[in-house]
Design an enzyme around this catalytic site. Structure first.
Site, PDB file in Angstrom:
ATOM      1  N   PHE A 206       0.866  -1.351   0.069  1.00  0.00           N
ATOM      2  CA  PHE A 206      -0.057   0.019  -0.027  1.00  0.00           C
ATOM      3  C   PHE A 206       0.913   1.275   0.130  1.00  0.00           C
ATOM      4  O   PHE A 206       1.882   1.146   0.744  1.00  0.00           O
ATOM      5  CB  PHE A 206      -0.838  -0.015   1.256  1.00  0.00           C
ATOM      6  CG  PHE A 206      -1.796   1.238   1.434  1.00  0.00           C
ATOM      7  CD1 PHE A 206      -2.793   1.645   0.775  1.00  0.00           C
ATOM      8  CD2 PHE A 206      -1.184   2.398   2.256  1.00  0.00           C
ATOM      9  CE1 PHE A 206      -3.488   2.721   0.764  1.00  0.00           C
ATOM     10  CE2 PHE A 206      -1.914   3.546   2.728  1.00  0.00           C
ATOM     11  CZ  PHE A 206      -3.005   3.587   1.758  1.00  0.00           C
TER      12      PHE A 206
ATOM     13  N   ARG B  47      -8.360  12.361  17.409  1.00  0.00           N
ATOM     14  CA  ARG B  47      -7.734  11.269  16.584  1.00  0.00           C
ATOM     15  C   ARG B  47      -8.382  10.297  16.083  1.00  0.00           C
ATOM     16  O   ARG B  47      -8.916   9.200  17.043  1.00  0.00           O
ATOM     17  CB  ARG B  47      -6.461  10.745  17.545  1.00  0.00           C
ATOM     18  CG  ARG B  47      -5.615  11.830  17.759  1.00  0.00           C
ATOM     19  CD  ARG B  47      -4.651  12.493  16.578  1.00  0.00           C
ATOM     20  NE  ARG B  47      -3.593  13.210  16.637  1.00  0.00           N
ATOM     21  CZ  ARG B  47      -2.801  13.636  15.805  1.00  0.00           C
ATOM     22  NH1 ARG B  47      -3.475  13.520  14.738  1.00  0.00           N
ATOM     23  NH2 ARG B  47      -1.692  14.240  16.251  1.00  0.00           N
TER      24      ARG B  47
ATOM     25  N   ALA C 298       2.941  18.941  16.594  1.00  0.00           N
ATOM     26  CA  ALA C 298       3.667  17.883  16.119  1.00  0.00           C
ATOM     27  C   ALA C 298       3.431  17.583  14.666  1.00  0.00           C
ATOM     28  O   ALA C 298       2.282  18.149  14.326  1.00  0.00           O
ATOM     29  CB  ALA C 298       3.745  16.576  16.906  1.00  0.00           C
TER      30      ALA C 298
ATOM     31  N   SER D 174       7.599   3.022  17.068  1.00  0.00           N
ATOM     32  CA  SER D 174       7.402   1.554  17.107  1.00  0.00           C
ATOM     33  C   SER D 174       8.470   0.542  15.988  1.00  0.00           C
ATOM     34  O   SER D 174       7.926   0.328  15.142  1.00  0.00           O
ATOM     35  CB  SER D 174       5.874   1.357  16.700  1.00  0.00           C
ATOM     36  OG  SER D 174       4.986   1.199  17.775  1.00  0.00           O
ATOM     37  N   PRO D 175       9.585   0.461  16.746  1.00  0.00           N
ATOM     38  CA  PRO D 175      10.622  -0.347  15.637  1.00  0.00           C
ATOM     39  C   PRO D 175      10.150  -1.666  15.517  1.00  0.00           C
ATOM     40  O   PRO D 175      10.943  -2.160  14.661  1.00  0.00           O
ATOM     41  CB  PRO D 175      11.746  -0.068  16.504  1.00  0.00           C
ATOM     42  CG  PRO D 175      11.456   0.206  17.959  1.00  0.00           C
ATOM     43  CD  PRO D 175      10.238   0.871  17.793  1.00  0.00           C
ATOM     44  N   GLY D 176       9.172  -2.349  16.078  1.00  0.00           N
ATOM     45  CA  GLY D 176       8.891  -3.697  15.654  1.00  0.00           C
ATOM     46  C   GLY D 176       8.150  -3.720  14.335  1.00  0.00           C
ATOM     47  O   GLY D 176       8.443  -4.663  13.748  1.00  0.00           O
TER      48      GLY D 176
ATOM     49  N   GLU E 197      -6.286  22.506   5.944  1.00  0.00           N
ATOM     50  CA  GLU E 197      -7.617  22.695   5.571  1.00  0.00           C
ATOM     51  C   GLU E 197      -8.460  21.583   6.534  1.00  0.00           C
ATOM     52  O   GLU E 197      -9.692  21.701   6.819  1.00  0.00           O
ATOM     53  CB  GLU E 197      -7.954  22.764   4.278  1.00  0.00           C
ATOM     54  CG  GLU E 197      -7.475  21.438   3.524  1.00  0.00           C
ATOM     55  CD  GLU E 197      -7.960  21.554   2.001  1.00  0.00           C
ATOM     56  OE1 GLU E 197      -8.179  20.564   1.369  1.00  0.00           O
ATOM     57  OE2 GLU E 197      -7.698  22.660   1.328  1.00  0.00           O
TER      58      GLU E 197
ATOM     59  N   GLU F   7      -7.435  20.223   9.356  1.00  0.00           N
ATOM     60  CA  GLU F   7      -6.992  20.130  10.807  1.00  0.00           C
ATOM     61  C   GLU F   7      -7.873  21.260  11.628  1.00  0.00           C
ATOM     62  O   GLU F   7      -7.916  22.374  11.382  1.00  0.00           O
ATOM     63  CB  GLU F   7      -5.501  20.746  10.700  1.00  0.00           C
ATOM     64  CG  GLU F   7      -4.779  20.237  11.953  1.00  0.00           C
ATOM     65  CD  GLU F   7      -3.251  20.658  11.757  1.00  0.00           C
ATOM     66  OE1 GLU F   7      -2.457  20.129  12.321  1.00  0.00           O
ATOM     67  OE2 GLU F   7      -2.814  21.549  10.799  1.00  0.00           O
TER      68      GLU F   7
END
Length: 191
Positions: free
Chosen positions: A25, A73, A85, A122-124, A147, A149
């Site tokens: 994807f 979120r 962020a 999340s390095p896994g 726009e 946000e």
């Protein structure tokens, strides 16, 4: 330290060799691939990997208060109180992105912007790295939100930050790390 610039050969005997990569994807923010790897014992395994362009986060201090944004979120299904962020634009330096995100999301401009740490989320399964900056000597200005946000900006004390963590209103790693870094800074004078 910027861990994205070089491979860390901390323990080469545990390295996995990539045999093949299958793209699954390609999205606006992330991509997903499945890698076939050769394990240290010679066997093969698959690894599902999310690729991300990287991001910045800003611990913005206005005196004895930290700037936060409250925004919905979708992945969590609720609003979350976070530090400003956002993702890096192609070819954008993290410090430039930190200043941009601070201004866009809060309207503030920092006279002092310093890199604190860079860390993987999340390095896994993901290569997303966040570059955390501290912004001080803030000057108020106008927000410039995307726009799509919608957020509210506020300033909170360290005590309020811990209360929001206790209430699970601050539960993301970058903001929790920023709160702990801020508390360390307040008590020891260093990060």
């Amino acid at each position: 330290m910027n861990p994205t610039n070089h491979k860390h050969p901390a323990n080469p005997k545990l390295d996995e060799e990539t045999i093949s990569t299958k793209p699954i994807f390609e999205g606006k923010v992330i991509s997903l691939q499945v890698d076939t790897v050769k394990l240290p014992n010679g066997q093969t395994a698959t690894r599902e990997i999310i690729r991300h362009p990287g991001a910045v986060a800003v611990l913005a201090l206005n005196g004895d208060r930290m700037l936060v944004v409250d925004q919905y979120r979708q992945a969590m299904g609720r609003t979350e109180v976070e530090i400003p962020a956002g993702k890096l634009d192609p070819g954008e330096e993290p410090e430039v992105a930190a200043a941009r995100e601070l201004r866009e999301e809060t309207g503030y401009v920092a006279k002092s912007l310093r890199h604190l740490r860079s860390f993987y989320t999340s390095p896994g399964f993901a290569d997303e790295i966040i570059h955390l900056y501290i912004a001080e000597e803030l000057e108020a200005g106008d927000m410039a939100l995307d726009e799509d946000e919608f957020l509210e900006v506020s300033e909170i004390t360290i005590e309020e930050a811990y209360q929001l963590m206790d209430q699970n209103r601050i539960s993301d790693a970058k903001t929790m790390m920023a709160v702990y870094a801020w508390d360390l800074y307040r008590t020891t004078g260093r990060f």
